[in-house]
Scaffold this motif. Structure first.
Motif, PDB file in Angstrom:
ATOM      1  N   ASP A  42      13.930  15.522 -56.611  1.00 54.57           N
ATOM      2  CA  ASP A  42      13.283  16.415 -57.799  1.00 54.57           C
ATOM      3  C   ASP A  42      14.314  17.381 -57.930  1.00 54.57           C
ATOM      4  O   ASP A  42      14.481  18.564 -57.275  1.00 54.57           O
ATOM      5  CB  ASP A  42      11.893  16.719 -57.620  1.00 54.57           C
ATOM      6  N   MET A  43      15.354  17.304 -58.678  1.00 57.84           N
ATOM      7  CA  MET A  43      16.516  18.155 -58.892  1.00 57.84           C
ATOM      8  C   MET A  43      16.018  19.612 -59.251  1.00 57.84           C
ATOM      9  O   MET A  43      16.674  20.682 -59.153  1.00 57.84           O
ATOM     10  CB  MET A  43      17.431  17.734 -59.932  1.00 57.84           C
ATOM     11  N   THR A  44      14.971  19.730 -60.205  1.00 56.01           N
ATOM     12  CA  THR A  44      14.252  20.727 -60.422  1.00 56.01           C
ATOM     13  C   THR A  44      13.791  21.590 -59.438  1.00 56.01           C
ATOM     14  O   THR A  44      13.456  22.987 -59.588  1.00 56.01           O
ATOM     15  CB  THR A  44      13.131  20.693 -61.581  1.00 56.01           C
ATOM     16  N   ARG A  45      13.485  21.009 -58.456  1.00 54.17           N
ATOM     17  CA  ARG A  45      12.880  21.924 -57.259  1.00 54.17           C
ATOM     18  C   ARG A  45      13.973  22.175 -56.088  1.00 54.17           C
ATOM     19  O   ARG A  45      13.968  23.076 -55.042  1.00 54.17           O
ATOM     20  CB  ARG A  45      11.813  21.090 -56.433  1.00 54.17           C
ATOM     21  N   CYS A  46      14.969  21.554 -56.076  1.00 59.78           N
ATOM     22  CA  CYS A  46      16.134  21.613 -55.080  1.00 59.78           C
ATOM     23  C   CYS A  46      16.943  23.192 -55.294  1.00 59.78           C
ATOM     24  O   CYS A  46      17.518  23.310 -56.376  1.00 59.78           O
ATOM     25  CB  CYS A  46      17.148  20.515 -55.121  1.00 59.78           C
ATOM     26  N   ILE A  47      17.042  23.912 -54.257  1.00 60.90           N
ATOM     27  CA  ILE A  47      17.660  24.984 -54.237  1.00 60.90           C
ATOM     28  C   ILE A  47      19.167  24.977 -53.529  1.00 60.90           C
ATOM     29  O   ILE A  47      19.897  26.116 -53.317  1.00 60.90           O
ATOM     30  CB  ILE A  47      16.823  26.366 -53.789  1.00 60.90           C
ATOM     31  N   GLY A  48      19.389  23.739 -53.027  1.00 63.15           N
ATOM     32  CA  GLY A  48      20.653  23.720 -52.550  1.00 63.15           C
ATOM     33  C   GLY A  48      20.936  24.266 -51.108  1.00 63.15           C
ATOM     34  O   GLY A  48      22.017  24.578 -50.513  1.00 63.15           O
ATOM     35  N   CYS A  49      19.768  24.381 -50.404  1.00 62.05           N
ATOM     36  CA  CYS A  49      19.673  25.034 -49.079  1.00 62.05           C
ATOM     37  C   CYS A  49      20.200  24.371 -47.941  1.00 62.05           C
ATOM     38  O   CYS A  49      20.683  24.614 -46.882  1.00 62.05           O
ATOM     39  CB  CYS A  49      18.081  25.546 -48.711  1.00 62.05           C
ATOM     40  N   ARG A  50      20.299  23.000 -48.260  1.00 60.81           N
ATOM     41  CA  ARG A  50      20.982  21.924 -47.133  1.00 60.81           C
ATOM     42  C   ARG A  50      20.019  21.872 -46.030  1.00 60.81           C
ATOM     43  O   ARG A  50      20.489  21.273 -44.818  1.00 60.81           O
ATOM     44  CB  ARG A  50      22.408  22.405 -46.688  1.00 60.81           C
ATOM     45  N   ALA A  51      18.900  22.097 -45.845  1.00 62.56           N
ATOM     46  CA  ALA A  51      17.974  21.852 -44.946  1.00 62.56           C
ATOM     47  C   ALA A  51      17.783  20.478 -44.723  1.00 62.56           C
ATOM     48  O   ALA A  51      17.753  19.928 -43.581  1.00 62.56           O
ATOM     49  CB  ALA A  51      16.548  22.384 -45.128  1.00 62.56           C
ATOM     50  N   CYS A  52      17.821  19.667 -45.852  1.00 57.60           N
ATOM     51  CA  CYS A  52      17.598  17.917 -45.496  1.00 57.60           C
ATOM     52  C   CYS A  52      18.836  17.582 -44.836  1.00 57.60           C
ATOM     53  O   CYS A  52      18.876  16.685 -44.023  1.00 57.60           O
ATOM     54  CB  CYS A  52      17.676  17.274 -46.988  1.00 57.60           C
ATOM     55  N   GLN A  53      20.115  18.149 -45.347  1.00 58.42           N
ATOM     56  CA  GLN A  53      21.611  17.670 -44.597  1.00 58.42           C
ATOM     57  C   GLN A  53      21.183  18.138 -42.968  1.00 58.42           C
ATOM     58  O   GLN A  53      21.836  17.462 -42.093  1.00 58.42           O
ATOM     59  CB  GLN A  53      22.347  18.465 -45.307  1.00 58.42           C
ATOM     60  N   VAL A  54      20.865  19.441 -42.844  1.00 56.07           N
ATOM     61  CA  VAL A  54      20.957  19.816 -41.296  1.00 56.07           C
ATOM     62  C   VAL A  54      19.851  18.966 -40.397  1.00 56.07           C
ATOM     63  O   VAL A  54      20.183  18.367 -39.437  1.00 56.07           O
ATOM     64  CB  VAL A  54      20.516  21.207 -41.257  1.00 56.07           C
ATOM     65  N   VAL A  55      18.540  18.482 -41.207  1.00 54.27           N
ATOM     66  CA  VAL A  55      17.800  17.840 -40.167  1.00 54.27           C
ATOM     67  C   VAL A  55      18.151  16.419 -40.095  1.00 54.27           C
ATOM     68  O   VAL A  55      17.782  15.763 -38.934  1.00 54.27           O
ATOM     69  CB  VAL A  55      16.351  17.803 -40.607  1.00 54.27           C
ATOM     70  N   CYS A  56      18.889  15.919 -40.969  1.00 55.18           N
ATOM     71  CA  CYS A  56      19.307  14.456 -40.728  1.00 55.18           C
ATOM     72  C   CYS A  56      20.363  14.569 -39.968  1.00 55.18           C
ATOM     73  O   CYS A  56      20.427  13.644 -39.076  1.00 55.18           O
ATOM     74  CB  CYS A  56      19.760  13.995 -42.199  1.00 55.18           C
ATOM     75  N   LYS A  57      21.167  15.269 -39.985  1.00 53.77           N
ATOM     76  CA  LYS A  57      22.329  15.513 -38.869  1.00 53.77           C
ATOM     77  C   LYS A  57      21.791  15.568 -37.394  1.00 53.77           C
ATOM     78  O   LYS A  57      22.227  15.051 -36.442  1.00 53.77           O
ATOM     79  CB  LYS A  57      23.240  16.779 -39.241  1.00 53.77           C
ATOM     80  N   ASP A  58      20.789  16.401 -37.207  1.00 49.11           N
ATOM     81  CA  ASP A  58      20.092  16.754 -36.059  1.00 49.11           C
ATOM     82  C   ASP A  58      19.569  15.530 -35.470  1.00 49.11           C
ATOM     83  O   ASP A  58      19.625  14.855 -34.528  1.00 49.11           O
ATOM     84  CB  ASP A  58      19.036  17.694 -36.007  1.00 49.11           C
ATOM     85  N   LYS A  59      18.538  14.712 -36.346  1.00 52.17           N
ATOM     86  CA  LYS A  59      18.075  13.769 -36.052  1.00 52.17           C
ATOM     87  C   LYS A  59      18.771  12.381 -35.663  1.00 52.17           C
ATOM     88  O   LYS A  59      18.533  11.637 -34.489  1.00 52.17           O
ATOM     89  CB  LYS A  59      16.958  12.996 -37.022  1.00 52.17           C
ATOM     90  N   ASN A  60      19.951  12.342 -36.232  1.00 57.32           N
ATOM     91  CA  ASN A  60      20.847  11.155 -36.010  1.00 57.32           C
ATOM     92  C   ASN A  60      21.801  11.629 -34.861  1.00 57.32           C
ATOM     93  O   ASN A  60      23.021  10.721 -34.797  1.00 57.32           O
ATOM     94  CB  ASN A  60      21.563  10.757 -37.194  1.00 57.32           C
ATOM     95  N   ARG A  61      21.807  12.855 -34.524  1.00 56.53           N
ATOM     96  CA  ARG A  61      22.792  13.333 -33.461  1.00 56.53           C
ATOM     97  C   ARG A  61      24.177  13.048 -33.949  1.00 56.53           C
ATOM     98  O   ARG A  61      25.161  12.576 -33.152  1.00 56.53           O
ATOM     99  CB  ARG A  61      22.576  12.860 -32.132  1.00 56.53           C
ATOM    100  N   LEU A  62      24.519  13.638 -35.001  1.00 55.13           N
ATOM    101  CA  LEU A  62      25.859  13.276 -35.632  1.00 55.13           C
ATOM    102  C   LEU A  62      26.743  14.382 -35.258  1.00 55.13           C
ATOM    103  O   LEU A  62      26.382  15.461 -35.097  1.00 55.13           O
ATOM    104  CB  LEU A  62      25.782  13.216 -37.211  1.00 55.13           C
ATOM    105  N   GLU A  63      28.175  13.995 -34.992  1.00 53.01           N
ATOM    106  CA  GLU A  63      29.249  14.960 -34.346  1.00 53.01           C
ATOM    107  C   GLU A  63      29.553  16.036 -35.930  1.00 53.01           C
ATOM    108  O   GLU A  63      29.242  15.764 -37.089  1.00 53.01           O
ATOM    109  CB  GLU A  63      30.375  14.337 -34.273  1.00 53.01           C
ATOM    110  N   VAL A  64      30.415  16.803 -35.471  1.00 50.50           N
ATOM    111  CA  VAL A  64      30.852  17.793 -36.768  1.00 50.50           C
ATOM    112  C   VAL A  64      31.565  17.125 -37.535  1.00 50.50           C
ATOM    113  O   VAL A  64      32.342  16.267 -37.081  1.00 50.50           O
ATOM    114  CB  VAL A  64      31.565  18.944 -35.963  1.00 50.50           C
ATOM    115  N   GLY A  65      31.452  17.290 -38.574  1.00 52.35           N
ATOM    116  CA  GLY A  65      32.213  16.494 -39.915  1.00 52.35           C
ATOM    117  C   GLY A  65      31.464  15.339 -40.316  1.00 52.35           C
ATOM    118  O   GLY A  65      32.252  14.756 -41.385  1.00 52.35           O
ATOM    119  N   THR A  66      30.634  14.696 -39.748  1.00 53.98           N
ATOM    120  CA  THR A  66      29.843  13.405 -40.080  1.00 53.98           C
ATOM    121  C   THR A  66      28.600  13.930 -40.731  1.00 53.98           C
ATOM    122  O   THR A  66      27.638  14.587 -39.933  1.00 53.98           O
ATOM    123  CB  THR A  66      29.830  12.672 -38.804  1.00 53.98           C
ATOM    124  N   LEU A  67      28.364  13.341 -41.760  1.00 53.11           N
ATOM    125  CA  LEU A  67      26.995  13.446 -42.533  1.00 53.11           C
ATOM    126  C   LEU A  67      26.531  12.224 -43.137  1.00 53.11           C
ATOM    127  O   LEU A  67      27.153  11.413 -43.951  1.00 53.11           O
ATOM    128  CB  LEU A  67      27.102  14.537 -43.465  1.00 53.11           C
TER     129      LEU A  67
END
Length: 192
Positions: free
Chosen positions: A8-33
């Motif tokens: 839902d693009m109308t709800r997204c504020i671009g905070c990147r929380a989804c990006q951060v939790v995905c990176k953390d859950k998948n234990r991705l290195e710096v620069g990989t998303l």
């Protein structure tokens, strides 16, 4: 059955929380998303609008990464989730080069590729993907596409917005409730 993401693009504020939790859950290195958030502006001052787009693997109906994988490392689970078995990956990067959406990613230190699997293990245990659970505005959902359409309406965009590649080749399993400005060809990406 086909599963995928609802955004839902109308709800997204671009905070990147989804990006951060995905990176953390998948234990991705710096620069990989596996999930990336991009923000765009449309218009000219003083009439400027903006929108953000969060995107990961679209678990396409016709995934080109699967077609081009020479070892069968990429396959579809029974529910339609596109999954990669790294134990079968030879690091040839055919999947990386063929995906029009910039997924999967290559891990040079491991010599294999990897990608979003919609947090398949978490979902099998009854949970939500990390990105869905981590969104403070509840702009993301994952599930059966027919159920998501019934829940959110029939006016959802199937990923055919100007900032994304053509949907004709892969038929991405993503449903987007768009902001009107996201349909404009006159967009500029904000670089933070």
């Amino acid at each position: 059955m086909s599963v995928g993401f609802y955004f839902d693009m109308t709800r997204c504020i671009g905070c990147r929380a989804c990006q951060v939790v995905c990176k953390d859950k998948n234990r991705l290195e710096v620069g990989t998303l596996f999930r990336e958030v991009h923000s765009f502006t449309v218009g000219q001052f003083p009439d400027v609008t903006s929108y953000s787009l969060t995107a990961s693997c679209n678990h396409c109906e016709d995934p080109i990464c699967l077609k081009n994988c020479p070892t069968g490392a990429i396959y579809k689970a029974a529910d339609g989730t596109v999954i990669q078995d790294q134990s079968k990956c030879i690091g040839c990067r055919m999947c990386v080069m063929s995906c029009p959406y910039g997924q999967p990613k290559y891990f040079p230190e491991k010599g294999v590729s990897g990608k979003c699997d919609g947090c398949y293990g978490l979902r099998q245990a009854g949970g939500d993907p990390a990105c869905v659970a981590g969104c403070p505005n509840r702009a993301l959902e994952f599930g059966d596409l027919d159920e998501l359409r019934r829940k959110h309406g029939s006016d959802l965009n199937g990923g055919a917005i100007p900032v994304l590649p053509s949907v004709d080749e892969t038929h991405p399993n993503v449903l987007i409730k768009t902001k009107e400005c996201s349909l404009s060809e006159n967009y500029r990406e904000l670089n933070w």
